[in-house]
Design an enzyme around this catalytic site. Structure first.
Site, short mmCIF file in Angstrom:
data_model
loop_
_atom_site.label_atom_id
_atom_site.label_comp_id
_atom_site.label_asym_id
_atom_site.label_seq_id
_atom_site.Cartn_x
_atom_site.Cartn_y
_atom_site.Cartn_z
N LYS B 78 33.34 48.93 51.84
CA LYS B 78 35.18 49.99 52.74
C LYS B 78 34.96 51.05 52.42
O LYS B 78 34.11 51.63 52.29
CB LYS B 78 34.88 49.06 50.95
N SER B 153 42.98 44.81 49.15
CA SER B 153 43.24 45.74 50.22
C SER B 153 41.78 45.98 51.11
O SER B 153 41.62 46.32 51.86
CB SER B 153 43.12 46.68 49.35
N SER B 177 41.95 43.25 44.95
CA SER B 177 41.63 43.78 46.17
C SER B 177 39.93 42.97 46.56
O SER B 177 39.83 43.39 47.66
CB SER B 177 41.65 45.20 45.90
#
Lengths: 95, 488
Positions: B78, B153, B177
């Site tokens: 990420k 997310s 997330s």
């Protein structure tokens, strides 16, 4: 508590944000909706309840007062928008 | 079978037996990215040169017999996990040109195992969002239905694993997330106990809630990745000095003797989709058939968790994001010569709408006169939520619930209604408030063919039990083997 447009603009100034004037009404409406929702916390009786700031409580994590390895200056400055003579440059603040 | 479709543990066997090389495997993953990422848009940066060079080095080590479970395995990160020399944007304009001068602790650990880092994955800006639509750069699409969001997310991390564009990935979980996008993309995702994994080099959103964790194609791979990144790090003062068990060692057997709690409030949630409810009901039957005892438990303050979270997280964010001032790194607006105008313009242009919304809410809730009503009150409710979990864990070993109330929603569905998006986190964010671990495992499909995830949560440092339960369920349910068809 209903947040007003003026309060949103004031808080934005505190947070160093300049809100886009065209979108400010929709933005204020969304913030008011969120704050109205979180107001449901007032229904909970929290008399005598200690607040939690961290779910896993550790006492202070200490280390010996010895210098460690740090980034060298050129690397630390490499991402700066502007720098000169080994320092970060910002717009002039004193005439 | 395409090499990119391999699991981590299967690829490890093939590498170890020299049936394939790390370079071949990395090339296969790069080809896969080239073939499908135009549609999925999971990657913000693909580091092909770095990946091939790391793979070449891994092959050299393997020839010398020096192989660990992640040597030569293509993984991705990420884009809020700092990578030395590779841009780390956090999905934000304000960090668009930021190239970290150091590696995050988890990246140091992956490099030490000679894993192959393929690149950086899309996310909601500063991890604020549940759909990955709040990235400043691209909208990632769900591999199972490209008109839908991958969740967020960490949407890029979930979609990349689901679409075989890496063998495993890392994300971060502040309110769900990792678990929610894992559920929406049909992969395994785990949020470890707060303090289990070092946050050094993770761009901060809400420091008392943030935790890094793995995405994988199955539970065994998840255990391997978790083992690789767990453990104490002196550079993170909230990292817990506690031994790390071999998480993959206990993955066998059945669940006899295990008591599984079903939190009544999670099943009574308005808005719980019938397909999700049915899939979870089947999962409960599977747990029972594996020998577990399923009992109803209660978490009475569940209804207040979203409200407490959406005070605490924005308060911490408003403080953490004060550092983005256009001075030391990141974007600066030079259109005006006054320092205060520079700050204001830099932050207003650099941050997107959702980030600005949360900074304003956090600043308001922390400001004089409102602190007691918002931050202190939310922190007290947080204590009550923790007490609820502690009471529940007196009668059960772990909790079973849906991960998200619905399957993945349509792109654009919640963009103008942030509150609706916040409410989709109802089952996941309590674990962050309490610091407990949680895992999402695929448990079925909706009538439209969208994946549905099952969440297991346990007491602090119960990762071993969660992984074992998830593994036994996965073996019995057999839903992990289905792959999205990316040609439609």
């Amino acid at each position: 508590m209903k947040i007003t447009r003026e309060e949103v603009l004031h808080v934005a100034r505190l947070a160093r944000l300049k809100l886009d004037v065209a979108g400010v009404d929709a933005f204020c409406g969304q913030i008011a909706d969120i704050l109205a929702y979180v107001d449901k916390l007032s229904q909970v009786d929290t008399t005598g309840v200690e607040p939690t700031s961290h779910a896993i409580s550790l006492t202070n994590a200490l280390r010996g007062d010895e210098p460690g390895r740090h980034l060298d200056r050129d690397l630390a400055l490499a991402n700066a928008p502007d720098h000169e003579n080994g320092t970060f440059l910002v717009p002039r603040i004193i005439d | 079978m395409e090499l990119s479709a391999l699991s981590i543990h299967r690829a490890h066997e093939l590498l170890k037996n020299k049936d394939i090389s790390a370079v071949e495997l990395t090339r296969a993953v790069l080809s896969r990215i080239a073939a499908v990422d135009d549609g999925i848009r999971a990657y913000l940066t693909v580091d092909a040169d770095g990946a091939l060079s790391a793979a070449g080095h891994a092959d050299e080590l393997i020839r010398q017999g020096r192989i660990t479970p992640l040597t030569g395995i293509p993984v991705a990160l990420k884009d809020l996990i700092c990578t030395r020399g590779i841009g780390t944007t956090c999905g934000s304009r304000i960090l668009e040109n930021f190239v970290p001068p150091y590696d995050a602790h988890v990246v140091q650990r992956l490099r030490a195992e000679n894993a192959v880092i393929m690149g950086k994955l899309n996310m909601d800006e500063f991890a604020m969002g549940s759909s990955t639509e709040h990235s400043a750069f691209i909208k990632t699409r769900n591999p199972w239905d490209q008109t839908r969001v991958p969740g967020g997310s960490s949407g890029g991390s979930a979609a990349a694993v689901a679409a075989d564009m890496c063998l495993g990935s890392l994300g971060s979980d502040t309110g769900g997330s990792i678990r929610q996008p894992a559920s929406h993309c049909g992969v395994v995702g785990m949020k470890p106990t707060y303090g289990r994994v070092s946050r050094f080099g993770l761009v901060a959103f809400a420091s008392s809630l943030d935790q890094i964790g793995p995405f994988a194609k199955n539970v065994k791979d998840c255990a391997l990745l978790l083992l690789a990144i767990s453990g104490h790090d002196p550079a993170d003062s909230t990292s817990v000095p506690r031994g790390v068990p071999d998480y993959s060692a206990g993955l066998s057997g059945d669940l006899s003797g295990l008591t599984v709690g079903l939190p009544r409030e999670y099943f009574d949630t308005p808005g719980l989709s019938p397909d999700v409810a049915a899939a979870i009901e089947n999962a409960v039957d599977t747990f029972t058939s594996l020998g577990a005892a399923c009992v109803e438990v209660t978490l009475p303050h569940t209804d207040y968790a979203v409200a407490a979270y959406y005070v605490i997280a924005p308060c911490e964010a408003s403080s953490n994001l004060a550092r983005y001032d256009g001075v030391k790194y990141g974007f600066r607006d030079n259109s005006e010569s006054d320092l205060m105008q520079m700050y204001n313009n830099t932050r207003s242009i650099g941050f997107g709408a959702e980030v600005q919304r949360r900074i304003i809410i956090g600043t308001y809730a922390l400001s004089a006169g409102y602190y007691d009503a918002y931050y202190k009150k939310a922190s007290q409710v947080r204590t009550l939520i923790i007490d609820d979990f502690n009471t529940a864990f007196e009668t059960c070993d772990l909790l079973l619930s849906p991960t998200a109330p619905t399957p993945a929603f349509k792109i654009g569905e919640t963009v103008d209604d942030p509150l609706a998006m916040y409410l989709s986190d109802v089952f996941t964010l309590s674990a962050n408030l309490a610091g407990i671990p949680g895992i999402s495992v695929p448990c079925g499909f909706s009538t439209e063919g969208l994946p549905i995830g099952l969440q297991l949560m346990g007491p602090h440092f119960s990762e071993e039990i969660l992984l074992k339960a998830a593994y036994c369920f996965e073996q019995a349910a057999g839903v992990c083997n289905r792959k999205p068809n990316l040609n439609k």
